[in-house]
Design a protein around this motif. Sequence first.
Motif, PDB file in Angstrom:
ATOM      1  N   LEU A 105       3.439  -7.031  -7.567  1.00  0.00           N
ATOM      2  CA  LEU A 105       2.716  -5.923  -6.951  1.00  0.00           C
ATOM      3  C   LEU A 105       3.207  -4.608  -7.546  1.00  0.00           C
ATOM      4  N   LEU A 106       2.375  -3.569  -7.450  1.00  0.00           N
ATOM      5  CA  LEU A 106       2.817  -2.255  -7.917  1.00  0.00           C
ATOM      6  C   LEU A 106       4.106  -1.872  -7.198  1.00  0.00           C
TER       7      LEU A 106
ATOM      8  N   GLU B 161       5.047  -7.969   6.146  1.00  0.00           N
ATOM      9  CA  GLU B 161       5.035  -6.575   5.697  1.00  0.00           C
ATOM     10  C   GLU B 161       3.626  -6.189   5.258  1.00  0.00           C
ATOM     11  N   MET B 162       3.230  -4.965   5.564  1.00  0.00           N
ATOM     12  CA  MET B 162       1.897  -4.491   5.184  1.00  0.00           C
ATOM     13  C   MET B 162       1.732  -4.430   3.664  1.00  0.00           C
ATOM     14  N   ASN B 163       2.847  -4.310   2.933  1.00  0.00           N
ATOM     15  CA  ASN B 163       2.721  -4.243   1.479  1.00  0.00           C
ATOM     16  C   ASN B 163       2.378  -5.602   0.864  1.00  0.00           C
ATOM     17  N   ARG B 164       2.325  -6.668   1.656  1.00  0.00           N
ATOM     18  CA  ARG B 164       1.898  -7.985   1.179  1.00  0.00           C
ATOM     19  C   ARG B 164       0.420  -8.222   1.497  1.00  0.00           C
TER      20      ARG B 164
ATOM     21  N   PRO C 176       7.549  -3.735  -3.165  1.00  0.00           N
ATOM     22  CA  PRO C 176       6.214  -3.222  -3.457  1.00  0.00           C
ATOM     23  C   PRO C 176       6.009  -1.820  -2.886  1.00  0.00           C
ATOM     24  N   SER C 177       5.322  -1.001  -3.633  1.00  0.00           N
ATOM     25  CA  SER C 177       4.923   0.316  -3.140  1.00  0.00           C
ATOM     26  C   SER C 177       3.683   0.163  -2.276  1.00  0.00           C
ATOM     27  N   VAL C 178       3.466   1.120  -1.395  1.00  0.00           N
ATOM     28  CA  VAL C 178       2.261   1.116  -0.567  1.00  0.00           C
ATOM     29  C   VAL C 178       1.487   2.398  -0.817  1.00  0.00           C
ATOM     30  N   TYR C 179       0.185   2.266  -0.714  1.00  0.00           N
ATOM     31  CA  TYR C 179      -0.709   3.380  -1.002  1.00  0.00           C
ATOM     32  C   TYR C 179      -1.899   3.331  -0.052  1.00  0.00           C
TER      33      TYR C 179
ATOM     34  N   VAL D 142      -0.772  -3.250  -3.834  1.00  0.00           N
ATOM     35  CA  VAL D 142      -1.796  -3.324  -4.870  1.00  0.00           C
ATOM     36  C   VAL D 142      -1.368  -4.387  -5.891  1.00  0.00           C
ATOM     37  N   LEU D 143      -2.291  -5.299  -6.178  1.00  0.00           N
ATOM     38  CA  LEU D 143      -2.117  -6.307  -7.222  1.00  0.00           C
ATOM     39  C   LEU D 143      -3.190  -6.047  -8.277  1.00  0.00           C
TER      40      LEU D 143
END
Length: 186
Positions: A60-61, A140-143, A76-79, A179-180
Motif C-alpha cells: 500500500l502507499l 485498521e482503516m488503512n487496510r 500504510p498512509s491514509v488519504y 491506496v493500492l
Amino acid sequence: MLKKALLAVTCSVLMAGNAAASLQSCYNDLPNSAPDIRFQDNDNGTVTDLQTNLIWRRCLLGMTWNATTQQCDGEPSVYSWKQALFQTELNYQDASESGKSWRMPNIKELVSLREVACISPALNLQAFPGLFREEADKWEMNRTVWSATPHAQSQTILTFGLNDGMTTHFGPQDVELGVLLVKDGK
C-alpha cells in the motif's frame, strides 16, 4: 559464517510467511478464486495478475517493498479520496513504460483480487505479503482501500476491504483510507 546468515534470513522469511498465513482463515472445501499460480512475481515489488493482465504494487502507499524479506515494510498512509488521487497523479505517473502509469484501480479490478475461500484477510498473501503483520492490522482503516469508482446512486466512492473482501462506499472527504496502485500490463 555466510551460510549461517543465509540460513537465518531464510528462516525468518519462512516464519514471517507462516505468521501471516496464521492470520488468515480459509475454507478447504471451496476452490480458490485467486490461487498463487495466478500471480507472477516481477521481482521488483510488483506482481502481475495473469488472469486480468494487471500489474499490482505489492504494498500500500506509505509502505515500501523489502526485497530481502519479501515483505512490505512500514505503515500504510491514509488519504481522503481527493488526496489519494492527487498523490497518485503527483508521485506515480511513470510515462517511461509505454505510457502506462500507476493509477487507483476501479472497483471491479479490486474485487478481482478477492480470495473467496479466505477471510481475514480475503486476499492472496503470497502475492501481497506483509500487508497484515498482526491481528490488529485487520481492522485498521488503512487496510480498506479507495477505488476510482463513484457509487451510482450517491455522491460517494466505492471502497474495498482487503481484510473482509467487502465493498462499501464513503464520501470523498468523509474518511481517510489506504491506496493500492495498479497499472495495465502488456
